[in-house]
Design a protein around this motif. Structure first.
Motif, mmCIF file in Angstrom:
data_model
loop_
_atom_site.group_PDB
_atom_site.id
_atom_site.type_symbol
_atom_site.label_atom_id
_atom_site.label_comp_id
_atom_site.label_asym_id
_atom_site.label_seq_id
_atom_site.Cartn_x
_atom_site.Cartn_y
_atom_site.Cartn_z
ATOM 1 N N ALA A 108 -5.461 14.572 2.534
ATOM 2 C CA ALA A 108 -4.381 13.603 2.381
ATOM 3 C C ALA A 108 -3.536 13.830 1.140
ATOM 4 N N ILE A 109 -2.264 13.453 1.278
ATOM 5 C CA ILE A 109 -1.394 13.188 0.134
ATOM 6 C C ILE A 109 -1.248 11.677 0.065
ATOM 7 N N VAL A 110 -1.673 11.090 -1.046
ATOM 8 C CA VAL A 110 -1.539 9.652 -1.253
ATOM 9 C C VAL A 110 -0.333 9.433 -2.156
ATOM 10 N N PHE A 111 0.690 8.757 -1.641
ATOM 11 C CA PHE A 111 1.947 8.594 -2.373
ATOM 12 C C PHE A 111 1.864 7.368 -3.287
ATOM 13 N N LEU A 142 -6.097 14.412 -1.980
ATOM 14 C CA LEU A 142 -7.542 14.256 -1.863
ATOM 15 C C LEU A 142 -7.976 14.876 -0.538
ATOM 16 N N CYS A 143 -8.819 15.886 -0.610
ATOM 17 C CA CYS A 143 -9.362 16.538 0.580
ATOM 18 C C CYS A 143 -10.878 16.486 0.501
ATOM 19 N N ILE A 144 -11.494 15.926 1.506
ATOM 20 C CA ILE A 144 -12.958 15.876 1.590
ATOM 21 C C ILE A 144 -13.354 16.461 2.940
ATOM 22 N N CYS A 145 -14.168 17.525 2.897
ATOM 23 C CA CYS A 145 -14.551 18.260 4.099
ATOM 24 C C CYS A 145 -16.065 18.405 4.133
ATOM 25 N N SER A 146 -16.646 18.375 5.337
ATOM 26 C CA SER A 146 -18.109 18.407 5.406
ATOM 27 C C SER A 146 -18.598 19.000 6.707
ATOM 28 N N ASN A 147 -19.762 19.602 6.643
ATOM 29 C CA ASN A 147 -20.545 20.002 7.821
ATOM 30 C C ASN A 147 -21.971 19.519 7.608
ATOM 31 N N ASP A 148 -22.699 19.318 8.690
ATOM 32 C CA ASP A 148 -24.133 18.983 8.634
ATOM 33 C C ASP A 148 -24.408 17.761 7.771
ATOM 34 N N THR A 149 -23.577 16.759 7.912
ATOM 35 C CA THR A 149 -23.709 15.562 7.085
ATOM 36 C C THR A 149 -23.934 14.325 7.942
ATOM 37 N N ALA A 163 0.838 -1.202 0.000
ATOM 38 C CA ALA A 163 0.000 0.000 0.000
ATOM 39 C C ALA A 163 0.869 1.248 0.000
ATOM 40 N N PRO A 164 0.476 2.269 -0.737
ATOM 41 C CA PRO A 164 1.240 3.519 -0.723
ATOM 42 C C PRO A 164 1.119 4.211 0.623
ATOM 43 N N GLN A 165 2.124 4.974 0.985
ATOM 44 C CA GLN A 165 2.051 5.768 2.207
ATOM 45 C C GLN A 165 1.033 6.895 2.028
ATOM 46 N N ILE A 166 0.423 7.285 3.116
ATOM 47 C CA ILE A 166 -0.560 8.366 3.091
ATOM 48 C C ILE A 166 -0.220 9.329 4.220
ATOM 49 N N ALA A 167 -0.024 10.592 3.864
ATOM 50 C CA ALA A 167 0.208 11.659 4.846
ATOM 51 C C ALA A 167 -1.089 12.446 4.946
ATOM 52 N N HIS A 168 -1.709 12.446 6.145
ATOM 53 C CA HIS A 168 -3.039 13.060 6.185
ATOM 54 C C HIS A 168 -3.405 13.551 7.569
ATOM 55 N N LYS A 169 -4.436 14.398 7.601
ATOM 56 C CA LYS A 169 -4.976 14.921 8.856
ATOM 57 C C LYS A 169 -6.488 14.885 8.798
ATOM 58 N N THR A 170 -7.079 14.333 9.844
ATOM 59 C CA THR A 170 -8.532 14.226 9.946
ATOM 60 C C THR A 170 -9.093 15.352 10.807
ATOM 61 N N GLY A 171 -10.411 15.465 10.787
ATOM 62 C CA GLY A 171 -11.119 16.378 11.666
ATOM 63 C C GLY A 171 -12.518 15.838 11.916
ATOM 64 N N GLU A 172 -12.996 15.979 13.150
ATOM 65 C CA GLU A 172 -14.320 15.482 13.509
ATOM 66 C C GLU A 172 -15.014 16.441 14.466
ATOM 67 N N ASP A 173 -16.303 16.534 14.337
ATOM 68 C CA ASP A 173 -17.165 17.236 15.284
ATOM 69 C C ASP A 173 -18.579 16.718 15.055
ATOM 70 N N ASP A 174 -19.556 17.267 15.750
ATOM 71 C CA ASP A 174 -20.926 16.821 15.549
ATOM 72 C C ASP A 174 -21.344 17.053 14.101
ATOM 73 N N ASN A 175 -21.762 15.974 13.427
ATOM 74 C CA ASN A 175 -22.224 16.039 12.033
ATOM 75 C C ASN A 175 -21.175 16.617 11.088
ATOM 76 N N THR A 176 -19.915 16.475 11.470
ATOM 77 C CA THR A 176 -18.794 17.025 10.701
ATOM 78 C C THR A 176 -17.698 15.982 10.615
ATOM 79 N N THR A 177 -17.162 15.786 9.418
ATOM 80 C CA THR A 177 -16.013 14.899 9.267
ATOM 81 C C THR A 177 -15.185 15.353 8.070
ATOM 82 N N HIS A 178 -13.862 15.371 8.277
ATOM 83 C CA HIS A 178 -12.927 15.798 7.233
ATOM 84 C C HIS A 178 -11.777 14.800 7.146
ATOM 85 N N ASP A 179 -11.155 14.751 5.995
ATOM 86 C CA ASP A 179 -9.837 14.131 5.854
ATOM 87 C C ASP A 179 -9.139 14.819 4.689
#
Length: 259
Positions: free
Chosen positions: A221-224, A231-238, A203-219
């Motif tokens: 990443a650099i996928v090597f 790839l950055c996916i960010c959300s609120n109210d989801t 598997a390729p290495q992945i350098a990334h940072k997540t984020g979480e809160d109520d009804n919120t999730t983010h990640d």
């Protein structure tokens, strides 16, 4: 729809809430964005910008990686993290605080660093890097400011641009960029973008940072991969329970396109 779009759009349009996505192939330059310029409440992804300012101050010589900082009980805030559960007046080096802030998303480490670095300095760094919609308005778990509507904000595109600077070795310096990537590769919270990739053979290495809160999730990443991509996916109210598996599927499909 182009091939990249077919990996991303059907997954995201099937979900509710405010969702932003940014993809970039770091070899070909191919880019795809889906509401990528829409500001969302940052959760822990804002910690990427705190890390950036820390390395800027280390590079400038106004802060040392091995400088010892005492973490007091009054500094402690709820999880994520570990410092809240350790003894009072534990001594940590600056580099340890940075590492804990990223790899286990330690909120106490983050707040100690924000106090040390200065919130105005962090925001000035964000502006100097050309980011107009990203802002740090408060520390983690500052309930008083949160009640007044003060939130931290990011966009998928601006986080992606920060990660690209890091990848190119132009975020603060080549050495600082490399060290930040190394820390991000040690991320312990791997249930989103890396979820279906990490179990793969070679598997390729992945350098990334997540984020979480109520009804919120983010990640974010650099996928090597053979052709590294952001790839950055960010959300609120989801619906977090649906979006997080979708992140893993999107990342795996994008990787499979390179086979």
């Amino acid at each position: 729809m182009n091939t990249i779009e077919t990996c991303i759009l059907p997954e995201l349009t099937a979900l509710t809430g405010k969702i932003g996505c940014y993809y970039k192939n770091l070899v070909t330059g191919e880019t795809y964005t889906y509401h990528g310029d829409t500001p969302v409440v940052a959760a822990s992804v804002i910690k990427l910008y705190v890390m950036t300012e820390a390395f800027a101050q280390i590079e400038a010589g106004t802060l040392a990686m091995d400088q010892e900082i005492t973490v007091h009980r009054k500094d402690c805030v709820p999880s994520c993290g570990v410092l809240t559960y350790l003894h009072d007046e534990v001594k940590m080096q600056v580099i340890d605080l940075i590492t804990l802030m990223i790899i286990v998303s330690d909120n106490t480490a983050t707040n100690v660093l924000i106090d040390l670095l200065g919130i105005d300095n962090i925001n000035a760094r964000i502006r100097s890097l050309g980011f107009e919609k990203t802002i740090l308005n408060r520390k983690m778990f500052d309930e008083e400011k949160a009640k007044r509507g003060l939130q931290n904000y990011i966009t998928a595109e601006e986080v992606g641009a920060l990660l690209e600077m890091m990848y190119r070795g132009t975020l603060i310096s080549e050495a600082a960029s490399a060290r930040m990537i190394s820390i991000l590769k040690d991320q312990r919270l791997n249930h989103k973008i890396p979820y279906l990739i990490k179990p793969m053979p070679q598997a390729p290495q992945i350098a990334h940072k997540t984020g979480e809160d109520d009804n919120t999730t983010h990640d974010a990443a650099i996928v090597f991969a053979k052709e590294p991509f952001i790839l950055c996916i960010c959300s609120n109210d989801t619906d977090v329970t649906k979006l997080e598996p979708a992140m893993g599927r999107i990342a795996k499909q994008l990787l499979d396109l390179q086979d």
